[in-house]
Design a protein around this motif. Structure first.
Motif, PDB file in Angstrom:
ATOM      1  N   GLN A 148     -40.829  18.414   7.136  1.00 24.62           N
ATOM      2  CA  GLN A 148     -40.395  19.369   6.351  1.00 24.62           C
ATOM      3  C   GLN A 148     -40.676  20.713   6.908  1.00 24.62           C
ATOM      4  O   GLN A 148     -39.885  21.689   7.066  1.00 24.62           O
ATOM      5  CB  GLN A 148     -40.735  19.279   4.856  1.00 24.62           C
ATOM      6  N   HIS A 149     -42.014  20.880   7.429  1.00 26.98           N
ATOM      7  CA  HIS A 149     -42.329  22.257   8.065  1.00 26.98           C
ATOM      8  C   HIS A 149     -41.765  22.552   9.419  1.00 26.98           C
ATOM      9  O   HIS A 149     -41.487  23.667   9.669  1.00 26.98           O
ATOM     10  CB  HIS A 149     -43.862  22.288   8.006  1.00 26.98           C
ATOM     11  N   GLN A 188     -38.257  13.385  -1.689  1.00 24.60           N
ATOM     12  CA  GLN A 188     -37.383  13.835  -0.491  1.00 24.60           C
ATOM     13  C   GLN A 188     -37.611  15.276  -0.715  1.00 24.60           C
ATOM     14  O   GLN A 188     -36.926  15.795  -1.620  1.00 24.60           O
ATOM     15  CB  GLN A 188     -35.749  13.284  -1.013  1.00 24.60           C
ATOM     16  N   PRO A 189     -37.985  15.951   0.357  1.00 22.34           N
ATOM     17  CA  PRO A 189     -38.257  17.314   0.245  1.00 22.34           C
ATOM     18  C   PRO A 189     -36.833  18.092   0.224  1.00 22.34           C
ATOM     19  O   PRO A 189     -35.822  17.824   0.846  1.00 22.34           O
ATOM     20  CB  PRO A 189     -39.037  17.634   1.693  1.00 22.34           C
ATOM     21  N   VAL A 190     -36.950  19.409  -0.492  1.00 20.47           N
ATOM     22  CA  VAL A 190     -35.897  20.449  -0.673  1.00 20.47           C
ATOM     23  C   VAL A 190     -36.274  21.610   0.078  1.00 20.47           C
ATOM     24  O   VAL A 190     -37.253  22.291  -0.577  1.00 20.47           O
ATOM     25  CB  VAL A 190     -35.267  20.268  -2.189  1.00 20.47           C
ATOM     26  N   ILE A 191     -35.425  21.979   0.839  1.00 21.17           N
ATOM     27  CA  ILE A 191     -35.582  23.226   1.564  1.00 21.17           C
ATOM     28  C   ILE A 191     -34.564  24.362   1.047  1.00 21.17           C
ATOM     29  O   ILE A 191     -33.395  23.892   1.145  1.00 21.17           O
ATOM     30  CB  ILE A 191     -35.707  23.494   2.939  1.00 21.17           C
ATOM     31  N   ARG A 192     -35.019  25.388   0.355  1.00 17.66           N
ATOM     32  CA  ARG A 192     -33.930  26.184  -0.185  1.00 17.66           C
ATOM     33  C   ARG A 192     -33.730  27.395   0.631  1.00 17.66           C
ATOM     34  O   ARG A 192     -34.782  28.226   0.945  1.00 17.66           O
ATOM     35  CB  ARG A 192     -34.449  26.642  -1.751  1.00 17.66           C
ATOM     36  N   ILE A 193     -32.600  27.604   0.769  1.00 11.00           N
ATOM     37  CA  ILE A 193     -32.104  29.027   1.664  1.00 11.00           C
ATOM     38  C   ILE A 193     -31.242  29.835   0.956  1.00 11.00           C
ATOM     39  O   ILE A 193     -30.268  29.465   0.477  1.00 11.00           O
ATOM     40  CB  ILE A 193     -31.320  28.351   3.088  1.00 11.00           C
ATOM     41  N   GLU A 194     -31.869  31.036   0.650  1.00 14.84           N
ATOM     42  CA  GLU A 194     -31.130  32.068  -0.008  1.00 14.84           C
ATOM     43  C   GLU A 194     -30.728  33.205   0.893  1.00 14.84           C
ATOM     44  O   GLU A 194     -31.531  33.826   1.616  1.00 14.84           O
ATOM     45  CB  GLU A 194     -31.921  32.691  -1.084  1.00 14.84           C
ATOM     46  N   GLN A 195     -29.455  33.725   1.049  1.00 14.65           N
ATOM     47  CA  GLN A 195     -28.726  34.540   1.596  1.00 14.65           C
ATOM     48  C   GLN A 195     -28.037  35.480   0.584  1.00 14.65           C
ATOM     49  O   GLN A 195     -27.786  35.317  -0.793  1.00 14.65           O
ATOM     50  CB  GLN A 195     -27.884  34.068   3.027  1.00 14.65           C
ATOM     51  N   GLN A 196     -27.578  36.607   1.259  1.00 12.95           N
ATOM     52  CA  GLN A 196     -26.866  37.608   0.352  1.00 12.95           C
ATOM     53  C   GLN A 196     -25.819  36.794  -0.351  1.00 12.95           C
ATOM     54  O   GLN A 196     -25.499  37.312  -1.406  1.00 12.95           O
ATOM     55  CB  GLN A 196     -26.408  38.693   1.059  1.00 12.95           C
ATOM     56  N   SER A 197     -24.962  36.139   0.129  1.00 12.56           N
ATOM     57  CA  SER A 197     -23.762  35.661  -0.516  1.00 12.56           C
ATOM     58  C   SER A 197     -23.776  34.307  -0.800  1.00 12.56           C
ATOM     59  O   SER A 197     -22.842  33.689  -1.144  1.00 12.56           O
ATOM     60  CB  SER A 197     -22.520  35.967   0.474  1.00 12.56           C
ATOM     61  N   ARG A 198     -24.950  33.500  -0.403  1.00 11.79           N
ATOM     62  CA  ARG A 198     -24.868  32.037  -0.603  1.00 11.79           C
ATOM     63  C   ARG A 198     -26.304  31.469  -0.798  1.00 11.79           C
ATOM     64  O   ARG A 198     -27.108  31.893  -0.313  1.00 11.79           O
ATOM     65  CB  ARG A 198     -24.276  31.255   0.299  1.00 11.79           C
ATOM     66  N   GLU A 241     -28.267  27.543  -0.528  1.00 14.73           N
ATOM     67  CA  GLU A 241     -28.210  26.263   0.202  1.00 14.73           C
ATOM     68  C   GLU A 241     -29.482  25.551  -0.049  1.00 14.73           C
ATOM     69  O   GLU A 241     -30.420  26.245   0.246  1.00 14.73           O
ATOM     70  CB  GLU A 241     -27.656  26.654   1.809  1.00 14.73           C
ATOM     71  N   GLU A 242     -29.388  24.420  -0.310  1.00 13.04           N
ATOM     72  CA  GLU A 242     -30.545  23.396  -0.482  1.00 13.04           C
ATOM     73  C   GLU A 242     -30.247  22.032   0.486  1.00 13.04           C
ATOM     74  O   GLU A 242     -29.328  21.591   0.335  1.00 13.04           O
ATOM     75  CB  GLU A 242     -30.604  23.065  -1.954  1.00 13.04           C
ATOM     76  N   LEU A 243     -31.254  22.123   1.417  1.00 11.26           N
ATOM     77  CA  LEU A 243     -31.338  21.212   2.330  1.00 11.26           C
ATOM     78  C   LEU A 243     -32.245  20.186   2.074  1.00 11.26           C
ATOM     79  O   LEU A 243     -33.606  20.328   1.578  1.00 11.26           O
ATOM     80  CB  LEU A 243     -31.762  21.267   3.873  1.00 11.26           C
ATOM     81  N   THR A 244     -31.538  18.720   1.720  1.00 15.36           N
ATOM     82  CA  THR A 244     -32.637  17.453   1.297  1.00 15.36           C
ATOM     83  C   THR A 244     -33.069  16.854   2.523  1.00 15.36           C
ATOM     84  O   THR A 244     -32.010  16.210   2.996  1.00 15.36           O
ATOM     85  CB  THR A 244     -32.146  16.761   0.156  1.00 15.36           C
ATOM     86  N   LEU A 245     -34.282  16.567   2.797  1.00 16.32           N
ATOM     87  CA  LEU A 245     -34.819  15.839   3.805  1.00 16.32           C
ATOM     88  C   LEU A 245     -35.147  14.409   3.354  1.00 16.32           C
ATOM     89  O   LEU A 245     -35.482  13.950   2.303  1.00 16.32           O
ATOM     90  CB  LEU A 245     -35.784  16.636   4.372  1.00 16.32           C
ATOM     91  N   PRO A 246     -35.274  13.478   4.602  1.00 19.63           N
ATOM     92  CA  PRO A 246     -35.668  12.028   4.136  1.00 19.63           C
ATOM     93  C   PRO A 246     -37.130  12.266   3.671  1.00 19.63           C
ATOM     94  O   PRO A 246     -38.002  12.883   3.973  1.00 19.63           O
ATOM     95  CB  PRO A 246     -35.599  11.425   5.401  1.00 19.63           C
TER      96      PRO A 246
END
Length: 353
Positions: A148-149, A278-288, A290-295
């Motif tokens: 994940q890193h 299952q790790p979750v990487i959260r991406i925060e931008q101005q208009s959206r 998104e959460e990426l779920t990894l194995p």
């Protein structure tokens, strides 16, 4: 160290060619060995657990009854064995340097729990000894082996959050009671070397080797002479800043975030994810958002695999050499700025000018 040190017992490598199994002994019967590392070692097809040592023969036998291998009474007796290629050292922190040195002098590769040593000077001496004797010395910073890193680093390099501006990293959990080794200054207790090293290493991972500690504070329990919590301010190239926090009398928290000019990435359960998580990487931008779920990944299994690959093929792991020494320097700097000696006692403050 050549393949002549490896067992005659064979397994198959990833390419299908014969490969001898690595024979490992364990120096000490710590909880982390029981819960996570020995299950990972015994599950690896390239490893044979040959022996487990304790100062208490009955305790060693409890471990070998569950995981296999031969129980050994005394660490010296284990290191004297000629049927071992490597050892795993899960002893309390202040005992690491002594027994790592003895293991290296006995001709054994070493995988040690963190920290490698209490100070930069001790760590540097151990790294130099391993290099001089042609042996592998890895520090088991297992979270660094979790993919994940690496994915976070890829996202930052791709410009997902723009230019990096700041990092925050936090790791803490409730006290396990005064019987826990973290409350024992005589064997290297305290929050910095067991817990604070995770946020510090996170700063090193994402800000690079030029990161510097410019401020630090440690909360010290004066009666028990151990640090129980801390915080540090760090800086990196290009004016990037970082805020690090840790402790052992807190509600559980294990996360970090990277904040840039165009967004933010955060990692939950950053340091101690179970192998099924299952790790979750959260991406925060101005208009959206998104959460990426990894194995799911077992980071302890990946540490073992990295150790085997380093011994067999010389593959770099990120758990050795310069990164280990830079980490030790940063921890020394936290102590210096927080006026704390390596053994947990407060430094004498200088008189005001």
């Amino acid at each position: 160290m050549g393949t002549e040190r490896l067992s005659l017992q064979e397994s198959r490598s990833a390419s299908g060619s014969p490969a001898r199994r690595l024979r490992i002994g364990v120096v000490g019967c710590a909880g982390i060995a029981w819960r996570r590392m020995l299950p990972a070692l015994t599950a690896n097809p390239d490893v044979t657990l040959a022996a487990v040592a304790s100062r208490d023969a009955d305790k060693a036998r409890v471990f070998t009854d569950r995981f296999g291998g031969e129980p050994v009474a005394g660490y010296d007796r284990l290191l004297a064995r000629d049927d071992l290629d490597a050892v795993y050292v899960p002893l309390p922190a202040l005992l690491h340097a002594e027994w790592i040195e003895r293991a290296l002098l006995a001709g054994k590769h070493v995988l040690s729990e963190k920290p490698l040593a209490a100070t930069y000077g001790e760590a540097a001496a151990l790294v130099a000894l391993a290099e001089a004797r042609g042996l592998v010395l890895l520090e088991s910073f297992m979270f660094l082996c979790h993919p994940q890193h690496a994915r976070v680093r890829e996202l930052v390099a791709e410009g997902v959050i723009g230019e990096l501006r700041t990092l925050t990293a936090e790791f803490a959990f409730p006290s396990k009671g005064y019987g826990d080794i973290r409350w024992r200054p005589d064997i290297g207790g305290g929050a910095l070397t067991d817990i604070g090293v995770y946020p510090v290493r996170t700063a090193l991972l994402h800000l690079g080797p030029e990161v510097e500690v410019v401020g630090a504070a440690l909360d010290v329990d004066r009666e028990r002479a151990v640090d129980t919590a801390g915080a540090a301010l760090v800086t990196g190239p290009g004016g990037v800043t970082g805020q690090l926090s840790w402790g052992m009398r807190h509600a559980y928290r294990s996360q970090y975030a990277l904040w840039g000019s165009a967004g933010r990435i955060s990692v939950q359960w950053a340091y101690t994810p179970p192998p099924t998580h299952q790790p979750v990487i959260r991406i925060e931008q101005q208009s959206r958002v998104e959460e990426l779920t990894l194995p799911a990944e077992d980071q302890f299994a990946r540490v073992v695999a990295a150790f085997v690959a380093r011994i067999r093929h010389g593959e770099p792991s990120g758990l050795e050499g310069e990164s280990v020494l830079r980490q030790a320097q940063l921890v020394d700097r936290v102590r210096e700025l927080a006026l704390l000696l390596p053994d947990g006692r407060p430094r004498e403050r200088m008189g005001s000018v």
